[in-house]
Scaffold this motif. Structure first.
Motif, mmCIF file in Angstrom:
data_model
loop_
_atom_site.group_PDB
_atom_site.id
_atom_site.type_symbol
_atom_site.label_atom_id
_atom_site.label_comp_id
_atom_site.label_asym_id
_atom_site.label_seq_id
_atom_site.Cartn_x
_atom_site.Cartn_y
_atom_site.Cartn_z
ATOM 1 N N ASN A 173 0.842 -1.186 0.000
ATOM 2 C CA ASN A 173 0.000 0.000 0.000
ATOM 3 C C ASN A 173 0.882 1.243 0.000
ATOM 4 O O ASN A 173 1.886 1.315 0.710
ATOM 5 C CB ASN A 173 -0.909 0.011 1.227
ATOM 6 C CG ASN A 173 -1.933 -1.103 1.181
ATOM 7 O OD1 ASN A 173 -2.422 -1.449 0.114
ATOM 8 N ND2 ASN A 173 -2.247 -1.664 2.339
ATOM 9 N N THR A 174 0.489 2.231 -0.769
ATOM 10 C CA THR A 174 1.298 3.448 -0.867
ATOM 11 C C THR A 174 1.194 4.290 0.390
ATOM 12 O O THR A 174 2.186 4.797 0.902
ATOM 13 C CB THR A 174 0.869 4.277 -2.082
ATOM 14 O OG1 THR A 174 0.957 3.473 -3.247
ATOM 15 C CG2 THR A 174 1.760 5.505 -2.245
ATOM 16 N N ILE A 175 -0.034 4.441 0.903
ATOM 17 C CA ILE A 175 -0.279 5.364 2.012
ATOM 18 C C ILE A 175 -1.115 4.679 3.087
ATOM 19 O O ILE A 175 -2.115 4.017 2.785
ATOM 20 C CB ILE A 175 -1.030 6.619 1.527
ATOM 21 C CG1 ILE A 175 -0.204 7.389 0.490
ATOM 22 C CG2 ILE A 175 -1.390 7.531 2.699
ATOM 23 C CD1 ILE A 175 -0.973 8.518 -0.164
ATOM 24 N N ILE A 227 -6.958 -0.171 15.470
ATOM 25 C CA ILE A 227 -5.834 -0.719 16.224
ATOM 26 C C ILE A 227 -6.081 -0.358 17.688
ATOM 27 O O ILE A 227 -6.104 0.821 18.045
ATOM 28 C CB ILE A 227 -4.494 -0.118 15.751
ATOM 29 C CG1 ILE A 227 -4.286 -0.379 14.256
ATOM 30 C CG2 ILE A 227 -3.331 -0.669 16.572
ATOM 31 C CD1 ILE A 227 -3.115 0.399 13.664
ATOM 32 N N GLU A 228 -6.279 -1.369 18.512
ATOM 33 C CA GLU A 228 -6.539 -1.118 19.934
ATOM 34 C C GLU A 228 -5.225 -1.232 20.704
ATOM 35 O O GLU A 228 -4.686 -2.326 20.880
ATOM 36 C CB GLU A 228 -7.573 -2.104 20.465
ATOM 37 C CG GLU A 228 -8.954 -1.908 19.855
ATOM 38 C CD GLU A 228 -10.019 -2.724 20.550
ATOM 39 O OE1 GLU A 228 -10.301 -2.444 21.737
ATOM 40 O OE2 GLU A 228 -10.562 -3.650 19.904
ATOM 41 N N LEU A 229 -4.729 -0.093 21.147
ATOM 42 C CA LEU A 229 -3.480 -0.061 21.901
ATOM 43 C C LEU A 229 -3.756 -0.394 23.367
ATOM 44 O O LEU A 229 -4.837 -0.085 23.891
ATOM 45 C CB LEU A 229 -2.816 1.310 21.769
ATOM 46 C CG LEU A 229 -2.538 1.765 20.328
ATOM 47 C CD1 LEU A 229 -1.957 3.171 20.311
ATOM 48 C CD2 LEU A 229 -1.583 0.796 19.625
ATOM 49 N N LEU A 232 2.193 2.411 14.391
ATOM 50 C CA LEU A 232 2.874 2.266 13.098
ATOM 51 C C LEU A 232 3.674 0.971 13.038
ATOM 52 O O LEU A 232 3.800 0.360 11.970
ATOM 53 C CB LEU A 232 3.766 3.484 12.838
ATOM 54 C CG LEU A 232 3.033 4.836 12.838
ATOM 55 C CD1 LEU A 232 3.955 5.959 12.378
ATOM 56 C CD2 LEU A 232 1.764 4.806 12.005
ATOM 57 N N GLU A 233 4.199 0.529 14.165
ATOM 58 C CA GLU A 233 4.850 -0.776 14.202
ATOM 59 C C GLU A 233 3.823 -1.885 13.976
ATOM 60 O O GLU A 233 4.119 -2.881 13.282
ATOM 61 C CB GLU A 233 5.564 -0.974 15.530
ATOM 62 C CG GLU A 233 6.346 -2.281 15.637
ATOM 63 C CD GLU A 233 7.385 -2.442 14.537
ATOM 64 O OE1 GLU A 233 7.493 -3.565 13.998
ATOM 65 O OE2 GLU A 233 8.066 -1.455 14.210
ATOM 66 N N TYR A 274 0.313 -5.492 8.326
ATOM 67 C CA TYR A 274 -0.225 -5.135 7.011
ATOM 68 C C TYR A 274 0.856 -4.838 5.979
ATOM 69 O O TYR A 274 0.541 -4.602 4.815
ATOM 70 C CB TYR A 274 -1.160 -3.920 7.133
ATOM 71 C CG TYR A 274 -2.321 -4.158 8.061
ATOM 72 C CD1 TYR A 274 -3.402 -4.952 7.675
ATOM 73 C CD2 TYR A 274 -2.341 -3.588 9.340
ATOM 74 C CE1 TYR A 274 -4.475 -5.166 8.528
ATOM 75 C CE2 TYR A 274 -3.411 -3.800 10.197
ATOM 76 C CZ TYR A 274 -4.469 -4.593 9.788
ATOM 77 O OH TYR A 274 -5.535 -4.809 10.630
ATOM 78 N N GLY A 275 2.099 -4.832 6.396
ATOM 79 C CA GLY A 275 3.184 -4.519 5.485
ATOM 80 C C GLY A 275 3.548 -3.041 5.532
ATOM 81 O O GLY A 275 2.728 -2.187 5.890
#
Length: 343
Positions: free
Chosen positions: A2-4, A58-60, A74-75, A81-82
């Protein structure tokens, strides 16, 4: 690949998600939107699941602020997801506009040396004026004070096209940050010890130490409410701003010989600013400045290790604004970036 990846960090921000997430989804150009929730105690997660089923949640596990929260999120994206080409990080209180993505991405595609970029940030409530958090790109003066094109201290310029150019700046705002994903992970992401405020400036400083560039894109505009998490008059925000400014300066200031004279001068100027808070009766802010100084002293061993490590990694010199904005603004009467740029 994915680009973005468009990633919105959220903590108890359901009203902002309800108000602004639809405009983001309407202007994604087909890219994936994530909401990274920092263990909110409101109904943010269930609300997004119900009303915006295309958004990936994303549940932190806990609230680690802007810096730590985005590092975790982001990690997670990279692992599950790559790695995308770019992360786009709009605050939850950002209203995007049609075509906001493409000018910035085109600029970064044309110059692979750009590690971070930002659009113009205008005020949501006073829409013709630049907003506090980033305006049209940021700079750092020789004492570590930050300012922006379009906003210097309490002077907010009306956007009349004077900053519609694309150009290098010192820092790009975390209110709507575009960042090259591989470079973000290369430098280790945000410094989580900052928690919130100035972590993006520290990141941009580290990008430049490795020879990358930071830009602003005048062809893209978004609107920022501001103060969505901490109001500008919140003493905890005062604490974070004063503490993190000292963290950033100590870690990154390039010349050892001038480091402590600058730190001591900053401490004196902080003391003077606390007198202004006293005159206003804002005693909680005075206490926040004192706590910030003691937190800085307590963190010195860690900051010193970080400083030594960064010095060994440095590949390029970093150019700060060569004058004092305090002197320029308060004593010489220069209220705008255009005036200050002339020296």
């Amino acid at each position: 690949m994915n680009t973005i990846a468009i990633v919105i960090l959220n903590y108890n921000g359901q009203p902002f998600l309800a108000k602004f997430l639809p405009t983001v989804l309407a202007n994604t150009d087909g890219h994936t939107v994530y909401v990274a929730d920092s263990a909110s105690t409101d109904s943010s997660v269930s609300f997004v699941r119900t009303h915006f089923p295309t958004v990936r949640i994303i549940e932190l596990p806990r609230n680690e602020g802007y810096a730590g929260g985005y590092n975790l999120a982001l990690e997670h994206i990279r692992t599950n997801y790559g790695l995308p080409a770019y992360y786009v990080l709009p605050n939850s209180d950002i209203e995007v506009t049609p075509g906001w993505l493409s000018p910035v991405i085109r600029l970064m595609e044309a110059n692979p040396n750009i590690a971070a970029c930002q659009p113009k940030i205008r005020s949501y409530s006073e829409r013709e004026f630049f907003e506090h958090a980033g305006a049209a790109g940021g700079f750092v003066d020789w004492l570590g004070y930050i300012f922006c094109r379009g906003r210097v201290f309490a002077t907010f310029e009306k956007d009349q096209g004077q900053y519609d150019d694309n150009r290098p700046v010192f820092w790009a705002t975390g209110a709507c940050l575009f960042v090259r994903a591989d470079v973000f992970h290369q430098v280790g992401g945000f410094d989580a010890s900052f928690f919130a405020h100035m972590e993006e400036i520290d990141l941009c400083w580290r990008f430049q130490r490795l020879g990358y560039e930071v830009w602003t894109c005048g062809q893209s505009t978004v609107y920022h409410v501001g103060g969505g998490t901490l109001h500008k008059s919140n003493p905890h925000k005062t604490y974070l701003n004063y503490r993190n400014s000292l963290f950033m300066l100590y870690k990154n200031w390039p010349a050892d010989v001038w480091l402590w004279p600058k730190i001591l001068l900053r401490l004196v100027l902080d003391g003077i600013s606390s007198i202004l808070f006293m005159q206003l009766g804002e005693w909680a802010d005075v206490g926040a400045i004192l706590r910030a100084h003691f937190a800085f002293y307590g963190q010195l061993p860690t900051l010193h290790r970080q400083r030594k490590q960064l010095r060994t990694q440095q590949r390029a010199s970093v150019k700060l604004y060569q004058y004092s904005i305090v002197w320029q603004y308060f004593l010489k009467g220069k209220k705008t970036f255009s005036e200050m740029e002339k020296g």
